[in-house]
Scaffold this active site. Structure first.
Site, PDB file in Angstrom:
ATOM      1  CD  GLU A 133      -1.169  -2.261   2.262  1.00  0.00           C
ATOM      2  OE1 GLU A 133       0.008  -2.583   1.988  1.00  0.00           O
ATOM      3  OE2 GLU A 133      -1.848  -2.827   3.138  1.00  0.00           O
ATOM      4  CB  SER A 185      18.206 -41.566  -6.274  1.00  0.00           C
ATOM      5  OG  SER A 185      19.286 -40.730  -5.920  1.00  0.00           O
ATOM      6  CB  THR A 190      19.527 -36.474   0.619  1.00  0.00           C
ATOM      7  OG1 THR A 190      18.363 -37.150   1.077  1.00  0.00           O
ATOM      8  CG2 THR A 190      19.317 -36.012  -0.796  1.00  0.00           C
ATOM      9  CG  ASP A 244      21.205 -38.087  -4.508  1.00  0.00           C
ATOM     10  OD1 ASP A 244      21.619 -39.245  -4.727  1.00  0.00           O
ATOM     11  OD2 ASP A 244      20.006 -37.789  -4.389  1.00  0.00           O
ATOM     12  CD  GLU A 259      14.834 -29.819  -3.536  1.00  0.00           C
ATOM     13  OE1 GLU A 259      15.157 -30.593  -4.442  1.00  0.00           O
ATOM     14  OE2 GLU A 259      15.179 -28.635  -3.505  1.00  0.00           O
ATOM     15  N   GLY A 285      15.499 -37.494   1.595  1.00  0.00           N
ATOM     16  CA  GLY A 285      15.289 -38.912   1.341  1.00  0.00           C
ATOM     17  C   GLY A 285      14.086 -39.447   2.096  1.00  0.00           C
TER      18      GLY A 285
END
Lengths: 347, 347
Positions: A50, A163, A191, A195, A278, A280
Site C-alpha cells: 500500500e 537415484s 541425501t 547424491d 527435498e 530422502g
C-alpha cells in the site's frame, strides 16, 4: 472495478515466495479511471504494498481508491500501520480481497472513522494465496512444501540407493522454480552423502534458498560439494554439542531435541516463511506424518522400480487404518514432457 | 477424402475391445460423394467390416470407393477373404490406413490385378489401435492391460491388508468401462479372499468379462461371491490336479507349469484377445516384470499409506539398476474427480 482488484492480486502473486514470514501483497491506486500507483511488498522489512503504491501516486492519491489483495494492517510491525498512511494520503475508498485474520485491531473501523469507505470483495484466488500464511503465522512455523521425485510405484531410489536421475530435465527446471519460491531447503545427511547435491537455483535471476541440513548425530562430511558453495548460508540442526565448523557461511544450530516442530519454530524465528523439504525417505516420511506439511509436490517418472521398497518415499512404523492415512487434495496435475507433476494440499 | 478414412477409424474405435483375438476394423463405402454403406467387425466369427459395408451398399458399391481402417484380408480365416468380396462388388478404389503385418499374401496385388486402385494413407491414430494386435497375434498371446488402484506412495493396501476403498466412485465407473473393453479379467485368490470381488461390469449394456483366477496351489474357496454369479464363465488355472468343481460355469484349467506365458497362450487359444489384470501385489508385480504387459493403468488416490509397504504394487526380488527398470510412456493423464488416472504403454 473488479479488474483493479485482480491486478492487485496479480501483483501479490508476482512476489509470492520472496516475502519470508510476511504475506505477499499487491496494491493499485486508481483515480478517475487511471492507475496512478502500483505497489507490492517485495521483502520483509521493506515498504508494504500500500505504501509503495501511495508513494508512487503522491498527490494523485487524494480522493483515489486503493485496491489491495489483503486487508491493510493497523499495527506497528517492521513498518508503521498502513491504515494511517492511507488516511494521510487522502484516499477516499479502500477495496480489499481477503480479511487478515492475524490482525488484532480493526483497521476497517479506523478507516471508516476517518471518513474512508471500505469494501471487502471476497476473491477465492487471493484467499488461496494467504491460506497457509494465516495458519503458519498463528503457529509460528514456516509454510512447508514437501517435494518428492519418484517412480510410479513410489520409490525415490532403487534398493541399492541409485537415484540419479529418476525424473527428467524438465522436472529439474521446475524444481529450480520451486527453490526460487522458497526461503530455505531442508535436507538430511543421507541425501547429501548419496547424491552430493548443492540445492541451488540454476535459473536466471533465481533466488537462492538458505540450505538447512538436519543431522541429529552431527556426522557431517564437510568435504561435500554443498559446503564449497558460499551462495547462501548453510544451517545445520544437530543434537551433537561437539559439532563445530569455522566457515562463516556455515552455522551450527544446536537443539537438545531436534523435532520437526522445534526446527520449524526456530526457522520461523530466523525469518524463514517457506521451506521446501527435498530429502530422502526418512525425513520425507517424518514431515508427511507431521501436522506441518501444507503442500506436497510429486514428480512421477514413468518407471517402476520394484525391489523391496527400502527407498519408498512414505514408509512408516505406524500402520494406519485406511480412514486415518494422510489425505490430500489434488490442486493441479500436469505433464512435464514424459513426467507427471502433481500439486497436492494436505487436507 | 480423408474424412471418410477418419470415419472408418472411428467405427473401428467403437468396436475396440469386442472382437476378441481379431482386430477392430471399420469400413465406409462412398459413391459419388455419398456414404452408401458402413460396417464394423463386431465379434470374431461375424462378418468383417468391409463385408458389412458392402452388403449394406449392395448395387451402390459398384464403382464406389471403400475406406477401411486396416488393410483388407486376403486369406480364408473364420470368413472368406475380403479382397474377393471387394472385387465381386465392383469397388473401383480401396483406401486403408494401416498395413496388416500379420497377413501372409499380398491383398494389394490381388486387387490391382483385378483393376481396383489401392491407396495406403498412413494414420497414426489407427496405427495405435493395431500396435498391440500385431505383437500379440505374432506371439499368440492376448493384449495385457494391468490395472492398479493405489495411494500416491504406490500401495494397493495398508500393511494390515485394508484396501476397500482406496480410490473413488468415479474410478469404479471407469474400471467398469475397462472391464467392458476386455475379454477377460485375471485375478488371484489373495485378492478374492481379501476383497470378495465379482469383476462384473455394472454399466448399462456393458460387456461382462470372463473371469480368470490364478491359483497354483488350487486352494480356492468356492463359497466366495464370484462363484455365485453365473454372468460369465470362470476359468481357474492351477497346478493342482485334484482341484475339481461340478459347476457348469466353472472350468478348471490344469497346467503343469502355470507361467504367465503358458497361461496367456492358453487364453489366446480360447479366443481371449485382451485381458485385464486386476490383482494384488504378487500377480501384479509378476505381470509388470514379464514381457507381456502392453499397457498399465494407474489410478492414484490422493492419500499416502505408509507402513512397511508390504502391499506396494511393484515389489520384486530382483533389485534393478535404474537403467534397467521397466520404462513406460505416458499416453494420457486425467483427473477423475480427486483421483488421477494415468494410462501408460510399456516401452
Amino acid at each position: 472495478m473488479s479488474q483493479y482488484l485482480n491486478y492487485a492480486i496479480q501483483l501479490a502473486q508476482m512476489v509470492d515466495g520472496q516475502t519470508g514470514v510476511n504475506p505477499p501483497v499487491g496494491a493499485v491506486v486508481v483515480n478517475q479511471g487511471r492507475i496512478v500507483g502500483i505497489g507490492a511488498h517485495l521483502r520483509k522489512g521493506d515498504k508494504h504494498a500500500e505504501v509503495q503504491a501511495l508513494d508512487m501516486a503522491k498527490a494523485a492519491a487524494n480522493g483515489a481508491t486503493i485496491y489491495i489483495s489483503l486487508e491493510p494492517c493497523s499495527h506497528y510491525g517492521s513498518t508503521p500501520p498502513c491504515v494511517n498512511k492511507i488516511i494521510e494520503f487522502g484516499i477516499s475508498k479502500v477495496v480489499y480481497a481477503v480479511k487478515d485474520t492475524t490482525l488484532s485491531s480493526k483497521g476497517d473501523e479506523i478507516l471508516q472513522n476517518a471518513g474512508v469507505k471500505v469494501e471487502f470483495h471476497h476473491k477465492p484466488d487471493a484467499e488461496a494465496l494467504y491460506k497457509d500464511f494465516f495458519i503458519t503465522n498463528r503457529q509460528g512455523v514456516p509454510e512447508v512444501t514437501v517435494k518428492v521425485s519418484c517412480s510410479l510405484d513410489g520409490k525415490q531410489a532403487t534398493d541399492s540407493g541409485e537415484s540419479k536421475w529418476i525424473t527428467n530435465k524438465t522436472v529439474k527446471q521446475d524444481v529450480f522454480m520451486l527453490r526460487h519460491k522458497h526461503d530455505a531447503v531442508i535436507t538430511g545427511t543421507g541425501t547429501l552423502n548419496a547424491d552430493n547435491p548443492q540445492y541451488t537455483t540454476r535459473i536466471e535471476q533465481g533466488k537462492q534458498p538458505i540450505r538447512v541440513i538436519l543431522s541429529k548425530s552431527g556426522q557431517v562430511d564437510f568435504t561435500l560439494d554443498i559446503f564449497q558453495q558460499p551462495t547462501t548460508p548453510i544451517w545445520i540442526f544437530t543434537e551433537n554439542k561437539n559439532l563445530k565448523n569455522q566457515d562463516k557461511n556455515i552455522e551450527i544450530m544446536y537443539c537438545s531435541n531436534c523435532t520437526i516442530e522445534n526446527i520449524l519454530k526456530q526457522l520461523y524465528q530466523n525469518g524463514i516463511g517457506r521451506v521446501l523439504v527435498e530429502a530422502g525417505p526418512t525425513i520425507t516420511s517424518e514431515f508427511l506424518q507431521s501436522n506441518f506439511t501444507n503442500e506436497l509436490i510429486l514428480y512421477y517418472a514413468p518407471k517402476i522400480i520394484g525391489g523391496s521398497g527400502d527407498n519408498q518415499f512414505f514408509k512408516t512404523e505406524n500402520v494406519f487404518n485406511l480412514s486415518d492415512v494422510p489425505q490430500f487434495e489434488i490442486v493441479n496435475s500436469k505433464m512435464l514432457e514424459q513426467n507427471i507433476k502433481l500439486e497436492l494440499r494436505k487436507k
